[in-house]
Motif scaffolding. Structure first.
Motif, short mmCIF file in Angstrom:
data_model
loop_
_atom_site.label_atom_id
_atom_site.label_comp_id
_atom_site.label_asym_id
_atom_site.label_seq_id
_atom_site.Cartn_x
_atom_site.Cartn_y
_atom_site.Cartn_z
N ASP A 271 0.81 -1.22 0.00
CA ASP A 271 0.00 0.00 0.00
C ASP A 271 0.84 1.27 0.00
OD1 ASP A 271 -2.55 -1.38 0.18
OD2 ASP A 271 -1.93 -1.92 2.21
N GLN A 272 2.07 1.16 0.47
CA GLN A 272 2.97 2.32 0.51
C GLN A 272 4.40 1.81 0.36
OE1 GLN A 272 2.76 4.62 4.10
NE2 GLN A 272 4.29 6.08 3.42
N ALA A 273 5.20 2.56 -0.40
CA ALA A 273 6.59 2.17 -0.63
C ALA A 273 7.52 3.33 -0.33
CB ALA A 273 6.79 1.73 -2.08
N GLU A 274 8.69 2.99 0.19
CA GLU A 274 9.78 3.94 0.38
C GLU A 274 11.01 3.28 -0.24
OE1 GLU A 274 10.21 4.65 4.65
OE2 GLU A 274 8.17 3.91 4.85
N ILE A 275 11.80 4.05 -1.02
CA ILE A 275 12.98 3.43 -1.62
C ILE A 275 14.05 4.46 -1.90
CG2 ILE A 275 12.02 3.50 -3.95
CD1 ILE A 275 13.43 0.72 -4.39
N ASP A 276 15.24 4.19 -1.41
CA ASP A 276 16.44 4.97 -1.70
C ASP A 276 17.28 4.06 -2.60
OD1 ASP A 276 18.80 6.40 -1.81
OD2 ASP A 276 19.18 6.34 0.35
N LEU A 277 17.14 4.24 -3.91
CA LEU A 277 17.64 3.31 -4.91
C LEU A 277 19.15 3.45 -5.13
CD1 LEU A 277 16.61 1.08 -6.77
CD2 LEU A 277 16.40 2.80 -8.57
N GLY B 147 21.09 1.69 0.42
CA GLY B 147 19.93 2.55 0.66
C GLY B 147 18.85 1.83 1.44
N HIS B 148 18.11 2.61 2.23
CA HIS B 148 17.01 2.05 3.00
C HIS B 148 15.74 2.09 2.17
CE1 HIS B 148 19.31 1.85 6.68
NE2 HIS B 148 19.80 3.04 6.39
N ALA B 149 14.88 1.13 2.42
CA ALA B 149 13.59 1.05 1.75
C ALA B 149 12.62 0.37 2.70
CB ALA B 149 13.73 0.28 0.43
N ALA B 150 11.36 0.40 2.34
CA ALA B 150 10.33 -0.29 3.14
C ALA B 150 9.08 -0.45 2.30
CB ALA B 150 10.01 0.49 4.41
N GLY C 17 1.54 -4.59 8.09
CA GLY C 17 2.57 -3.77 8.72
C GLY C 17 3.65 -3.32 7.75
N ARG C 18 4.69 -2.73 8.31
CA ARG C 18 5.80 -2.15 7.53
C ARG C 18 7.00 -3.10 7.59
NH1 ARG C 18 10.38 1.06 8.42
NH2 ARG C 18 10.72 2.66 6.82
N ASP D 106 7.26 -4.19 11.19
CA ASP D 106 7.41 -3.12 12.17
C ASP D 106 8.63 -3.27 13.07
OD1 ASP D 106 4.99 -1.95 11.18
OD2 ASP D 106 3.88 -3.45 12.33
N VAL D 107 9.74 -3.80 12.53
CA VAL D 107 11.01 -3.87 13.23
C VAL D 107 12.10 -3.28 12.33
CG1 VAL D 107 10.37 -5.90 14.59
CG2 VAL D 107 11.58 -6.21 12.43
N ASP D 108 13.18 -2.84 12.94
CA ASP D 108 14.32 -2.33 12.18
C ASP D 108 14.96 -3.47 11.40
OD1 ASP D 108 14.02 0.25 13.15
OD2 ASP D 108 15.38 -0.11 14.85
N PHE D 109 15.62 -3.12 10.30
CA PHE D 109 16.26 -4.12 9.45
C PHE D 109 17.22 -5.01 10.24
CE2 PHE D 109 19.39 -5.81 6.54
CZ PHE D 109 18.59 -6.34 5.55
N GLU D 110 17.99 -4.41 11.11
CA GLU D 110 19.01 -5.15 11.85
C GLU D 110 18.42 -6.04 12.95
OE1 GLU D 110 19.01 -1.80 11.45
OE2 GLU D 110 20.51 -1.69 9.85
#
Length: 137
Positions: free
Chosen positions: A35-41, A45-48, A55-56, A79-83
């Motif tokens: 439903d929603q995207a974030e991307i640092d290509l 880069g971080h994305a979600a 959830g995210r 809903d948790v950090d990548f790490e």
């Protein structure tokens, strides 16, 4: 890494550049994948990806070779950090066909359980159907 993978192949009528945009642009991704995207290509880069009902899911961009190859890793848990959670790696390979269309190969690897692999296998079928609807089959 385990031997558990999900592999999908699509033959799309759209040119490689159109499919590349659909899998790398946040606005395009949110039309077919979540439903929603974030991307640092860029590598590192971080994305979600966010699904209202799930959830995210945090992501990291690993490799970018426009317009033919993209690799990202994403967490198993919402809903948790990548790490903070186990992750799988998704590789997209786009190949131009002689008729001007694109062959898309997707491979997701690194699953820790058969259950998670099965859930994502079914999930990719549904999400990729949305991609086909967006760019054409």
């Amino acid at each position: 890494m385990t031997g558990r993978t999900v592999e999908k192949t699509l033959h799309l009528d759209a040119p490689v550049e159109r499919v590349w945009t659909a899998i790398t642009d946040a606005g395009e991704l949110s039309q077919w994948f979540g439903d929603q995207a974030e991307i640092d290509l860029r590598p590192g880069g971080h994305a979600a990806m966010t699904w209202e009902n799930h959830g995210r899911y945090a992501m990291r961009i690993d490799e970018v070779e426009p317009p033919h190859r993209l690799v990202w890793s994403w967490v198993h848990e919402p809903d948790v950090d990548f790490e903070a959670a186990p992750f799988t790696t998704v590789e997209w390979v786009l190949t131009e066909r002689s008729d001007g269309g694109t062959t898309l190969r997707l491979k997701e690897s690194g699953f820790l359980t058969d259950k998670h692999q099965g859930e994502n296998d079914r999930g990719w079928d549904e999400e990729l159907d949305h991609l086909v609807a967006l760019v054409g089959s």
